[in-house]
Scaffold this active site. Structure first.
Site, PDB file in Angstrom:
ATOM      1  N   SER A  51       0.854  -1.186   0.000  1.00 19.94           N
ATOM      2  CA  SER A  51       0.000   0.000   0.000  1.00 19.94           C
ATOM      3  C   SER A  51       0.899   1.247   0.000  1.00 19.94           C
ATOM      4  O   SER A  51       1.829   1.314  -0.803  1.00 19.94           O
ATOM      5  CB  SER A  51      -0.950  -0.039   1.203  1.00 19.94           C
TER       6      SER A  51
ATOM      7  N   ARG B  44     -12.329   6.334   8.584  1.00 21.68           N
ATOM      8  CA  ARG B  44     -12.023   4.914   8.639  1.00 21.68           C
ATOM      9  C   ARG B  44     -13.095   4.085   7.930  1.00 21.68           C
ATOM     10  O   ARG B  44     -12.785   3.090   7.286  1.00 21.68           O
ATOM     11  CB  ARG B  44     -11.875   4.461  10.090  1.00 21.68           C
TER      12      ARG B  44
ATOM     13  N   ASP C   9      -8.512  -5.157  -6.381  1.00 22.21           N
ATOM     14  CA  ASP C   9      -8.125  -3.914  -5.708  1.00 22.21           C
ATOM     15  C   ASP C   9      -8.522  -2.719  -6.567  1.00 22.21           C
ATOM     16  O   ASP C   9      -7.841  -2.364  -7.518  1.00 22.21           O
ATOM     17  CB  ASP C   9      -6.608  -3.940  -5.464  1.00 22.21           C
TER      18      ASP C   9
ATOM     19  N   HIS D 122      -8.053  -4.374  -1.884  1.00 28.48           N
ATOM     20  CA  HIS D 122      -6.765  -3.860  -1.438  1.00 28.48           C
ATOM     21  C   HIS D 122      -6.271  -4.610  -0.197  1.00 28.48           C
ATOM     22  O   HIS D 122      -5.069  -4.831  -0.030  1.00 28.48           O
ATOM     23  CB  HIS D 122      -6.909  -2.363  -1.149  1.00 28.48           C
ATOM     24  N   ASP D 123      -7.216  -4.988   0.659  1.00 26.48           N
ATOM     25  CA  ASP D 123      -6.863  -5.728   1.874  1.00 26.48           C
ATOM     26  C   ASP D 123      -6.124  -7.029   1.599  1.00 26.48           C
ATOM     27  O   ASP D 123      -5.529  -7.599   2.517  1.00 26.48           O
ATOM     28  CB  ASP D 123      -8.135  -6.063   2.665  1.00 26.48           C
TER      29      ASP D 123
END
Lengths: 386, 386
Positions: free
Chosen positions: A136, A205, A305, A338-339
């Protein structure tokens, strides 16, 4: 560790403490691991109390004895970046007047992170890095190493990252930081009539989590299911007519947990650094920015992603191609979004292990790249017995 | 127009005013147009002062003399939905005690919208609708007509819509409404220590705009360009070190304009109705929900719409297929994203015109659907001279 007076790229100077963790034998070749936005130096193993979530042992499956970044073969260093809140000087740190810096903390850039890490490594007596690995914005940090200190880096792994954020990501970050922007605590500002900074942090968040997941994975995981536990009390009285859903429960819960472990001003600082990062900054192109780099490179990206899609990974690989080293771009099909760089260690680990043990030319790629190094590379690291 | 006492689906009852606009000759067949989340009844032509942006003449290119929804052939009615703030009773309206309802306004659902429109049409003496046309959540409203009052609808056009929001959209809406949820003004709540509701509304609007645009269109439109005008003063002092970008400028500007024209409590009410809408509610499946509908149907979706992607349009078309009428799903390749239903009238207009003039079986489809009506349909509307 205090690295002394540190001049920030965009202005401001202060005595900088850099908090770091190290693993393995300092006599072994050093691998620098760069953490992501809200990560910490505690890349593996247990973390001190108060360091939780994605800050605690966030790559435990990748870093350790016999693991892909094998601490029996390498000396692994991970440093908390300036602006963060896990021990390195940042907005939550006490300034010279005994108050937290807050919004008066100097603006921070990825290059500040890289330069602070270089100073730390100087202090540790590490001149050359066997590898720099990051995911990232940590991948941007790793690329910045190849750009800024090409002579100090032998291998770089940039995972789930991008040469720069696109307009959509910038836009979502604009939405995410708006409440914090408006309410940022500043020692200079009056403290009346501003809402809790944590509320803004929680909004950011929630947006972040949606960005880190894929549409498909969110549907798989939550669909429209109603949460098992309905909140005892709803902040909004008219919400009583509607079910509280799993996805809201997940985002609200994680947002609340996040505010317990992260500082709102730090988040804003780091988000700015992420927004501002541009591989081609001060260079005519991405390739020119990396022209001095002669080491091997591994780029890993994930099909699901949408934050940092494989196209960005391909741009990075293209930019690296002009160098002397081998370049491999491993595209991993994953719906985790993305995780995936955190939650799919079984798929991230193998190419990273291969890069470290045998070089980028030995990494098989789905979108195979015909990049042959124009000089033979010798693996200087110890081979694990796996 | 007062439609008298109105019982909301999720509880609550009050005397409801329904504000509406009508175009064309009331003697002609009636086309009901359903507006989107922040739209208004002013679908075409000039709107009163204070009604601006996507609320003012938002389909002016589609509705008017000689236009696809031809006001020389049809009587066009558009009503502001309950919960909104353009004249129909909503949270900003004065309650019996002379104060705005605020958060005490009854929870609103899409079915409330449909039922309020039906009551309005009763008052206007309109029994059968020649067509119901709507985009985005207005498309859900149009589908709810086909489900709830199948005998009153001859043609339905559901544009850029979905049988229900998926987890990603629900998640983004959870993030978007979080500041408003926390700070919602309620007559019951104390009014101290809550931030401006407009701030929460602005956050929600920024997220909304990103959802309505596509990744590609945002890159085309903004890339990472620095805004021509830097703000005179930044709310966040440390932002001075960083450029203010076009995309942030666009989102901030539009968010601010939006707060001038929209009520925060109304937005939250409508967002809940959108989140809660489910075509299959109270039915075993989407198809079962629409089983009673015998009219024609046009579904239009856009390839760049990640909010309501063409897959959802296809689900709607599949659900409609069991009915007696013809069904056409026109997929339009567009990078404008969800906004395409508003900003590409030249592409939305033709299939809508064809539906009204010649029925759904005459609509050509990119993803051609072999749906033949099992009875011949006669076009009862006047043909425009175009």
């Amino acid at each position: 560790m205090t690295i002394g007076s540190f001049a920030f790229e965009r202005g401001g100077e202060l005595d900088l403490d850099v908090a770091y963790a190290e693993y393995g034998d300092p006599e072994d070749p050093t691998v620098l691991v760069c953490h992501a936005l809200t990560g910490s130096q505690y890349v593996a193993g247990p973390a001190p109390e108060g360091v939780s979530g994605q800050a605690a042992g966030w790559w435990d499956a990748l870093v350790g004895p016999g693991k892909p970044i094998d601490t029996r073969a390498y000396h692994v260093v991970c440093a908390n970046v300036p602006g963060s809140c896990y021990g390195t000087t940042g907005p939550a740190s006490e300034g010279p007047d005994g108050e937290p810096y807050g919004a008066d903390f100097p603006p921070v850039t990825v290059s500040d992170w890289t330069r602070s890490q270089a100073r730390l490594l100087d202090e540790l007596g590490v001149e050359t890095l066997y590898a720099v690995v990051g995911g990232s914005v940590g991948g941007m940090n790793a690329l910045d190493w190849a750009k800024r200190y090409p002579e100090r880096v032998e291998r770089v792994a940039a995972i789930a990252t991008s040469p720069r954020l696109d307009a959509q990501c910038l836009g979502l970050n604009t939405a995410a930081d708006a409440p914090s922007r408006a309410t940022r605590t500043s020692r200079a500002a009056t403290t009346t009539a501003v809402p809790e900074p944590d509320e803004g942090l929680a909004v950011a968040r929630r947006i972040g989590h949606v960005m880190y997941l894929s549409k498909a994975s969110m549907s798989d995981r939550f669909d429209r299911r109603v949460a098992e536990r309905q909140p005892a009390e709803r902040a909004d009285p008219s919400a009583e007519g509607f079910p509280y859903r799993d996805v809201a429960s997940y985002l609200d819960y994680n947002a609340e947990r996040f505010t317990e472990r992260f500082d709102a001003n730090s988040y804003l600082s780091l988000l700015r650094a992420l927004d501002e990062y541009d591989l081609a900054q001060d260079a005519p192109s991405d390739a020119a920015a990396l022209a001095g780099y002669e080491g091997d490179a591994l780029v890993v990206s994930f099909t699901g992603d949408w934050h940092f899609p494989p196209e960005g990974g391909e741009e990075i690989a293209d930019a690296l191609e002009g160098g002397a080293g081998a370049v491999a771009h491993r595209v991993i099909e994953s719906e985790y979004g993305h995780d995936a760089f955190l939650v799919e260690p079984d798929r991230v680990g193998p190419p990273v292990r291969t890069l470290l043990e045998r070089g980028a030319s030995a990494v098989t790629t789905e979108t195979e790249r015909d990049v042959t190094p124009d000089y033979p590379r010798v693996c200087t690291g110890l081979l694990p017995d796996a």
